[in-house]
Design a protein around this motif. Structure first.
Motif: not given
Length: 146
Positions: A28-46
């Motif tokens: 998301a931070p690569q393509w959403y201009a307004n999103i600065e960071s994403v930190v997983w609380q659970t293990e990936p994948p989605v």
């Protein structure tokens, strides 16, 4: 007042490629201009039940919120919800094939702002519509360059 913003774009890449990239919150931070960071609380994948902490800037304010994945149909649909703050929101992505090698991606944000956010609902919807259009254009640019 309900805010419901629907934005679509056709990306000249197969559904599998678009869904895999856009459906991974880590990207998301690569393509959403307004999103600065994403930190997983659970293990990936989605997966249904996944939880991620997002930090974003929107209308000059820093927003920190947690998304819960509530629906996932791999390669077809992803729905995430947040319940905290003045603007609980649901974000959904849908991917539909267009011919053999393109994808129509739909991004939808829906929510019920309360308090001051409720009064600013029309302004928020217009800002979201502009931002979502730019974000999907950026996603298209990234994926079509691959």
């Amino acid at each position: 007042m309900t805010v419901d913003v629907l934005t679509e774009i056709v990306i000249e890449r197969p559904v599998e490629t678009v869904a895999e990239y856009a459906g991974d919150p880590s990207n998301a931070p690569q393509w959403y201009a307004n999103i600065e960071s994403v930190v997983w609380q659970t293990e990936p994948p989605v997966a249904v039940g996944s939880r991620m902490d997002f930090v974003a800037q929107f209308l000059g304010r820093r927003l920190a919120y947690t998304y819960d994945v509530v629906e996932l149909v791999p390669g077809r649909r992803l729905v995430m919800r947040t319940a905290q703050g003045p603007f609980p929101m649901e974000t959904s992505y849908e991917w539909v094939p267009v011919g053999e090698a393109a994808t129509r991606m739909t991004l939808r944000n829906r929510g019920e702002p309360s308090g001051l956010a409720g009064v600013a609902g029309p302004l928020m919807a217009a800002a979201m519509r502009r931002a979502n259009g730019k974000d999907l254009a950026r996603l298209k640019e990234l994926l079509e360059a691959r």
